[in-house]
Design an enzyme around this catalytic site. Structure first.
Site, mmCIF file in Angstrom:
data_model
loop_
_atom_site.group_PDB
_atom_site.id
_atom_site.type_symbol
_atom_site.label_atom_id
_atom_site.label_comp_id
_atom_site.label_asym_id
_atom_site.label_seq_id
_atom_site.Cartn_x
_atom_site.Cartn_y
_atom_site.Cartn_z
ATOM 1 N N ASP A 320 0.806 -1.158 0.119
ATOM 2 C CA ASP A 320 0.027 0.089 -0.062
ATOM 3 C C ASP A 320 0.945 1.300 -0.052
ATOM 4 O OD1 ASP A 320 -2.292 -1.715 0.087
ATOM 5 O OD2 ASP A 320 -2.368 -1.539 2.170
ATOM 6 N N LYS A 347 -5.664 -1.560 -7.517
ATOM 7 C CA LYS A 347 -6.013 -1.305 -5.934
ATOM 8 C C LYS A 347 -7.072 -0.100 -6.237
ATOM 9 C CE LYS A 347 -3.101 -3.618 -3.485
ATOM 10 N NZ LYS A 347 -3.646 -4.824 -2.737
HETATM 11 C C1 S3P Z 1 -5.317 -5.523 2.909
HETATM 12 C C2 S3P Z 1 -4.645 -6.296 2.311
HETATM 13 C C3 S3P Z 1 -4.253 -5.641 0.961
HETATM 14 C C4 S3P Z 1 -4.058 -4.365 1.099
HETATM 15 C C5 S3P Z 1 -5.238 -3.704 1.481
HETATM 16 C C6 S3P Z 1 -5.801 -4.101 2.974
HETATM 17 C C7 S3P Z 1 -6.150 -6.306 4.247
HETATM 18 O O1 S3P Z 1 -4.774 -6.040 -0.249
HETATM 19 O O2 S3P Z 1 -3.731 -3.602 -0.335
HETATM 20 O O3 S3P Z 1 -5.086 -2.129 1.646
HETATM 21 O O4 S3P Z 1 -6.672 -5.597 5.045
HETATM 22 O O5 S3P Z 1 -6.075 -7.299 4.147
HETATM 23 P P1 S3P Z 1 -4.330 -7.570 -0.865
HETATM 24 O O6 S3P Z 1 -4.479 -8.599 0.136
HETATM 25 O O7 S3P Z 1 -5.393 -7.640 -2.126
HETATM 26 O O8 S3P Z 1 -2.969 -7.286 -1.562
#
Ligand code: S3P
Length: 441
Positions: A320, A347
């Site tokens: 992120d 994203k």
């Molecule tokens: C998150 C996982 C991440 C991240 C998101 C929050 C989470 O996404 O980018 O902002 O809280 O599990 P991905 O698991 O799809 O990479």
């Protein structure tokens, strides 16, 4: 507030100094509501992030019949209904901008005896959901998406779930967590293997609620039919929010800023490793553990940054933070190369394209590639950029003004409230010459 009605204007020449505390961790706040709702007895949460994303999760559980008091000054009290106590909602659940809410809830709602519909805003309804609905279908779930695999999700209840052994094709904590939550309702064991470590807040928190979670190298298993016991959760500050200040205080001259009580879970600290590779001066002070999560104070001072080739192994640990890291690269000496980060294209916005477009508008050579970016560092010009309603893009460009030759105007910033309510006054208090303009658009 719609995503198109706030413009941020940041003057050049600021410096960041003093001490501040960023709001609570978004990932942990979501999970605290979810597991607290499914637990038996009361769960009290302190330091809850009162941002729009986590409030979408909170409202969804109220609509599912859970009594939740607060948030008041970050305190939330959840009267857990147990794994089988949720009730059918009267209307579709609106997840707003929050991919975490939608993907994690898809897993736990697949195990309910009733149907649910999950919707979201313009950004969320463009994001891929088959990464959760396909493996959930292998467990027996019935979930309809639109023809291209995007929301809304129509989740058909009353279908028995079966545990499974699943290897994630992409490193995704959201998919892992969704399958683990479905696994709570499944017959037998659910085991997930991940191709690279991703944030492990779900595993840690399930254990904190008293569930037996087996963890090995890159693998996690749980047995269906367990019980969660209500508990107390203290949410640390979000390192993803701290990241903007780590970058800002590195690139601007004469800065020395302490960020207090930042979550330091090793699956989240890639941003510190990458900034240090670039030459950043970040000191980790008072490391401690709070409620099963490591926490520390971070002191960052100005430092000349160098371009680097970002090690692919660090990408999931900083997933992120790339909008902020691209700004660091734009202000570094030499070339920064990012690869193995195709996930950034799905994203809240296509963060490769949107960041490259903005950096080019500021006169920085930024070349998007299929799975990353090549950035030639320099001194950004002032100008106007578009965040495309992406909270992290907006805050990253706000920090770029610290090194720009003129003011930067950033359009479509209302979604900063999804993860970082109070960003403008907090950043202004630390020395960023930032103001919000209402567009009236
Ligand atoms: C998150 C996982 C991440 C991240 C998101 C929050 C989470 O996404 O980018 O902002 O809280 O599990 P991905 O698991 O799809 O990479």
């Amino acid at each position: 507030m719609a995503a198109d009605d706030l413009t941020l204007r940041v003057a050049p020449g600021g410096t960041l100094a003093g001490r501040l505390r960023v709001p609570g961790d978004k990932s942990i706040s979501h999970r605290a509501i979810m597991l607290g709702a499914l637990a038996e007895g009361e769960t009290r949460v302190g330091g809850f992030l009162e941002g729009e994303d986590c409030l979408a999760t909170l409202r969804a559980f109220r609509a599912l019949g859970v009594d939740i008091q607060g948030p008041e000054d970050g305190e939330v009290r959840i009267r857990g209904v147990g794994l089988h106590g949720l009730r059918a909602p009267a209307a579709p659940l609106d997840m707003g901008n929050s991919g975490t809410s939608m993907r994690l809830m898809a897993g736990l709602l697949a195990g309910q005896p009733f149907d649910t519909v999950l919707t979201g805003d313009a950004s969320l309804t463009r994001r891929p959901m088959r990464r959760v609905t396909d493996p959930l279908a292998r467990m027996g779930a019935r979930i309809d998406t639109s023809a291209d695999g995007t929301p809304p999700l129509h989740i058909h209840g009353g279908t028995p779930l079966q545990g499974m052994d699943y290897a994630l094709p992409v490193a995704s904590a959201q998919v892992k967590s969704s399958l683990l939550l479905a696994g709570l309702y499944a017959r037998g064991r659910t085991c997930i293997t991940e191709p690279a470590p991703t944030r492990d807040h779900t595993e840690r928190m399930l254990a904190g609620f008293g569930l037996a979670v087996e963890r090995g190298e890159g693998r996690v298993c749980l047995q269906g039919g367990g019980r969660l016991q209500g508990t107390r959760i203290q949410v640390p500050g979000d390192i993803s929010s701290a990241a903007f200040f780590l970058v800002g205080a590195s690139i601007a001259p004469d800065c020395r800023l302490t960020l207090e009580h930042v979550g330091m879970n090793p699956t989240r600290t890639g941003v510190i490793d990458i900034l240090r590779l670039m030459g950043a001066d970040i000191r980790v002070e008072n490391p401690r553990e709070v409620g099963g999560e490591p926490v520390a104070d971070l002191t960052v001072s100005s430092a000349p940054l160098q371009g680097v080739e970002i090690p692919p192994a660090l990408v999931p640990l900083a997933i992120d933070e790339f909008p902020a890291l691209f700004v660091a690269a734009a202000c570094a000496r030499g070339r920064t190369v990012l690869t193995d980060a195709a996930e950034l294209r799905v994203k809240e916005s296509d963060r490769i394209q949107v960041m490259a477009d903005g950096l080019l508008r500021l006169g920085i050579q930024a070349e998007p590639t299929a799975d990353g970016m090549v950035i030639q560092g320099g001194d950004p010009d002032g100008g106007e950029v578009d965040s495309h309603g992406d909270h992290r893009v907006a805050m990253a460009f706000a920090m770029a003004a610290l090194r720009a030759r003129g003011p930067i105007r950033i359009r479509h910033c209302a979604n900063v409230n999804t993860s970082f309510p109070g960003f403008v006054p907090l950043a202004a208090g630390a020395g960023l010459p930032i103001e919000a303009e209402e567009d009236g658009a």
